[in-house]
Design an enzyme around this catalytic site. Structure first.
Site, PDB file in Angstrom:
ATOM      1  CG  ASN A  29      49.742  51.104  54.250  1.00  0.00           C
ATOM      2  OD1 ASN A  29      49.559  51.889  54.946  1.00  0.00           O
ATOM      3  ND2 ASN A  29      51.011  50.614  53.847  1.00  0.00           N
ATOM      4  CE  LYS A  58      57.666  45.653  54.810  1.00  0.00           C
ATOM      5  NZ  LYS A  58      57.561  44.557  53.512  1.00  0.00           N
ATOM      6  CB  ALA A  60      47.401  44.898  57.623  1.00  0.00           C
ATOM      7  CG  ASN A  61      50.251  43.000  52.985  1.00  0.00           C
ATOM      8  OD1 ASN A  61      48.886  43.301  53.135  1.00  0.00           O
ATOM      9  ND2 ASN A  61      51.159  43.409  52.289  1.00  0.00           N
ATOM     10  CG  ASP A 262      51.461  42.230  42.310  1.00  0.00           C
ATOM     11  OD1 ASP A 262      52.480  42.736  42.505  1.00  0.00           O
ATOM     12  OD2 ASP A 262      50.243  42.657  42.602  1.00  0.00           O
ATOM     13  N   GLY A 267      56.910  39.088  49.962  1.00  0.00           N
ATOM     14  CA  GLY A 267      57.846  39.373  51.154  1.00  0.00           C
ATOM     15  C   GLY A 267      57.048  39.377  52.507  1.00  0.00           C
ATOM     16  CG  ASP A 268      54.474  42.288  53.385  1.00  0.00           C
ATOM     17  OD1 ASP A 268      55.512  42.572  54.100  1.00  0.00           O
ATOM     18  OD2 ASP A 268      53.858  43.076  52.807  1.00  0.00           O
TER      19      ASP A 268
END
Length: 320
Positions: A29, A58, A60-61, A262, A267-268
């Protein structure tokens, strides 16, 4: 619980071993991000800073994190043929991710609308866009890519039939399947049975288990996880670190003390690091030591992929 020095030592050892293949199937995204002094209440307008368009998603991260840490990483997903798609494609390529399994379609690229407050907390709204075009057929066509990996990473931002097809392919080939139960949605028991490692936060676990569970009550927590079919799991606890269940034992993993800027992609970053560690043959607890460090480092910078750092920078963070 390990102390920070023990966690650092373990993380350094794990970081030095990364390099085995990982495949991530799922979402990608454009993150439309704005900073505010505080998050708005329902119906309220608050002033914000400049709007930034940053690469995210998520799955891709997680793939970018894996690749930057040195794992041989492949990503299977769908991008739109638009400027956001170009931005995201380049971000993944720059990180070293293999995109041969990623397609592009005539739909807008997936996007998220993110508000970040002065404490680094956020709110996120997700629009699937091109991610909704990820199909069971596309995943099946990439079966050999999945089978060539040591670990498969999944989340729930993509169509569930595609997620299940990837899990089934990996499971039948003996590839370890790791699922982040996020965003919260209804999943089938058949999908959960294909998963080897579950990653959840407290709220996600409460939804899966049908009731809130006190992380301090290890007996209740283990019963809930094993009742869902998981003997191996990670419960992420934000600033309180994480709790790893493996071999019938809970191992608390401390969070690294940082000043959060930030937390959007932390989490990713945690999961991506864990995927790379598991692919290297590390235990869940040892992998979580590295994941805790990488997630903390990510929280000190704005954005998701934009905040992720290569292995050398992670090593410096651990040394200092």
């Amino acid at each position: 619980m390990m102390n920070i020095e023990e966690t650092k030592t373990t993380a350094r050892e794990v970081l030095a071993l990364l390099g085995n293949p990982v495949v991530v199937v799922g979402s990608i995204n454009a993150d439309l991000t704005v900073e505010t002094a505080r998050l708005p209440r329902p119906g309220e307008t608050v002033p914000g800073g400049p709007l930034a368009t940053l690469p995210g998603g998520k799955s891709a991260n997680q793939a970018v994190t894996c690749a930057l840490l040195g794992a041989k990483t492949s990503f299977i997903g769908v991008l739109g043929r638009d400027a956001h798609g170009d931005l995201l494609y380049q971000s993944l390529r720059n990180a070293g991710v293999d995109l041969s399994g990623t397609s592009r379609v005539d739909h807008p690229t997936g996007s998220t609308l993110i508000t970040v407050d002065s404490q680094g907390e956020n709110t996120i709204v997700y629009s699937a866009g091109a991610n909704a075009a990820l199909s069971e057929g596309q995943v099946s066509a990439q079966a050999e890519v999945i089978k060539s990996a040591r670990v498969l990473g999944l989340c729930l931002e993509s169509p569930l039939e595609a997620v299940q097809a990837a899990a089934r392919t990996a499971h039948e080939a003996g590839i370890e399947v790791v699922l982040n139960y996020s965003p919260i949605t209804t999943v089938s028991e058949s999908l959960l049975k294909l998963v080897d490692v579950l990653i959840v936060n407290e709220h996600e676990l409460a939804v899966l288990a049908g009731a809130p569970i006190d992380p301090a009550n290890h007996e209740e927590l283990q019963a809930a996880l094993e009742g869902l079919g998981f003997a191996r799991a990670v419960l992420t606890l934000g600033a309180d670190g994480a709790l790893v269940l493996e071999n019938g034992v809970f191992v608390p993993i401390p969070a690294f003390p940082i000043t959060a800027v930030d937390t959007t992609g932390s989490g990713d970053a945690f999961m991506g690091s864990l995927l790379a560690a598991l692919a290297a043959g590390e235990s869940l607890a040892r992998g979580a030591c590295l994941a805790s460090a990488v997630a903390a480092l990510a929280a000190t910078r704005m954005g998701a992929q934009a905040s992720y750092q290569p292995a050398a920078v992670v090593a410096d963070f651990l040394n200092n």
